[in-house]
Enzyme design. Structure first.
Site, PDB file in Angstrom:
ATOM      1  N   CYS A   1       0.827  -1.208   0.000  1.00 37.94           N
ATOM      2  CA  CYS A   1       0.000   0.000   0.000  1.00 37.94           C
ATOM      3  C   CYS A   1       0.859   1.256   0.000  1.00 37.94           C
ATOM      4  O   CYS A   1       1.420   1.646   1.028  1.00 37.94           O
ATOM      5  CB  CYS A   1      -0.912  -0.025   1.224  1.00 37.94           C
ATOM      6  SG  CYS A   1      -1.945   1.433   1.349  1.00 37.94           S
TER       7      CYS A   1
ATOM      8  N   CYS B   1      -0.460   4.099   2.210  1.00 30.52           N
ATOM      9  CA  CYS B   1      -0.239   3.904   3.653  1.00 30.52           C
ATOM     10  C   CYS B   1       1.227   4.159   4.009  1.00 30.52           C
ATOM     11  O   CYS B   1       1.527   4.757   5.029  1.00 30.52           O
ATOM     12  CB  CYS B   1      -0.562   2.477   4.092  1.00 30.52           C
ATOM     13  SG  CYS B   1      -2.019   1.775   3.373  1.00 30.52           S
ATOM     14  N   ASP B   2       2.131   3.668   3.179  1.00 29.91           N
ATOM     15  CA  ASP B   2       3.539   3.603   3.583  1.00 29.91           C
ATOM     16  C   ASP B   2       4.489   4.485   2.766  1.00 29.91           C
ATOM     17  O   ASP B   2       5.633   4.688   3.167  1.00 29.91           O
ATOM     18  CB  ASP B   2       4.042   2.151   3.451  1.00 29.91           C
ATOM     19  CG  ASP B   2       3.248   1.197   4.322  1.00 29.91           C
ATOM     20  OD1 ASP B   2       2.763   1.635   5.375  1.00 29.91           O
ATOM     21  OD2 ASP B   2       3.103   0.023   3.941  1.00 29.91           O
TER      22      ASP B   2
END
Ligand code: NAP
Length: 312
Positions: free
Chosen positions: A136, A139-140
């Site tokens: 992701c 997300c990261d």
């Protein structure tokens, strides 16, 4: 004490599950929503959602899901956060569910358990998970370990192109590794990706191994046309090769296709009367927030009609 039977239990809290909750709550069926470990579903891992109707400027994925949850709760849905279904027995009604070790009974069941990220299946992928391997970008991608570094994205669909484009904000270079010589992504997404100076395509190539001891240092690739190997140095590997439906616990009890997607007999009805299905666990064609929501609505209406017919 005899266990109380719920009229409607919904497994999953993405667009499909929460829309089913809204509709069955408004039908005064006081549905219980078991959110699983990812309340709000995969959309909470997206940044801005630009294609959900009604939001001309887009809306943050998590905000959209919180709105849906609150809307369902306003009409009486009971959302149980973190509740995970470990096993089901669909052989007779009421259906039996094991939820966090406890028995729950459901007169009707709406399965909206969604899909998870597909893995490459490499040992090195599992070993370096969260040590540079991620599924992701939103997300990261902004983590310090990925800033101003070369990164690798694996895949050739819309997700891979979206992730690669997003990562160019942080990375000094993004290598997009695809197993064929043509992107699967939609035309607009493919054009945007191929026109981005910071994205370098690596065609016809597959990841043989992700390199690194305690953190990712590179990938070893094999060209599937020439058999040539190459090593690409990078500090992160973003895997975006599609999804697998979260339907493991229903195996052997509901009809599914070869890929594990629950098949629908008619409308939202599964092979077992009283069990309905909606969203990504049953849809490998559209997989959109709005189609999942529509399927959730259909499942709730069908559950309500069945319960109404049975109570006459
Ligand atoms: P997808 O369309 O199924 O694409 C998966 C990609 O990964 C394909 O290019 C596939 O290669 C590759 N792949 C699959 N298994 C692989 C493996 N084991 N090793 C290497 N490569 C592998 O999945 P997606 O990109 O996640 O998209 C899913 C759906 O969501 C699509 O309908 C898409 O349009 C939609 N979506 C839309 C947006 C948007 O509109 N903003 C964003 C993301 C996703 P092949 O091409 O060779 O099969």
């Amino acid at each position: 004490m005899p266990q109380e039977t719920e009229q409607v239990v919904i497994i999953g809290s993405g667009c499909a599950g929460l829309t089913a909750a809204l509709y069955s709550a408004r039908a005064q069926l006081a549905p219980t929503v078991l959110t699983g470990t990812m309340p709000g579903g995969l959309l909470t891992t997206t940044s801005i959602v630009e294609n959900y109707p009604g939001f001309p400027d887009g809306i943050d994925g998590t905000e959209l899901m919180i709105n849906m949850q609150q809307q369902a709760e306003r009409f009486g849905a009971k959302v149980k956060f973190g509740s995970t279904v470990e096993a089901v027995d669909l052989s007779e009604r009421p259906f039996k569910l094991t939820v966090d070790g406890e028995l729950a009974l459901a007169q009707t069941l709406i399965i909206a358990s969604g899909a998870g990220h597909r893995h490459l299946g490499l040992d090195s992928e599992a070993r370096l998970d969260k040590k540079g391997v991620t599924y992701c970008a939103t997300c990261d991608g902004a983590l310090p370990m990925f800033r101003d570094q070369p990164l690798v994205v694996v895949g050739g669909g819309d997700s891979a192109c979206e992730e690669a484009t997003f990562l160019t904000r942080f990375a000094n270079k993004v290598h997009l590794v695809h197993r064929r010589d043509e992107l699967r992504a939609s035309k607009i997404m493919a054009e945007r990706t191929l026109g981005n100076d910071k994205i370098e395509m690596v065609w016809d190539s597959e990841v043989e191994e992700i390199l690194g001891e305690d953190k990712v240092s590179g990938v070893r690739l094999r060209n599937n046309k020439t058999d040539a190997e190459q090593i690409v140095e990078c500090s992160g590997v973003f895997i975006a090769i599609g999804h697998v439906p979260n339907t493991q616990i229903f195996k052997g009890q509901l009809e599914m296709d070869d890929a594990g997607y629950i098949t629908r007999a008619e409308g939202a009805q599964t092979s077992t009367p009283g069990v309905f299905v909606a969203g990504d666990c049953s849809d490998k064609v559209y997989r959109q927030a709005v189609t999942a929501a529509g399927m959730g609505c259909a499942a709730a209406i069908e559950a309500e009609r069945l319960l109404a017919a049975e109570s006459q």
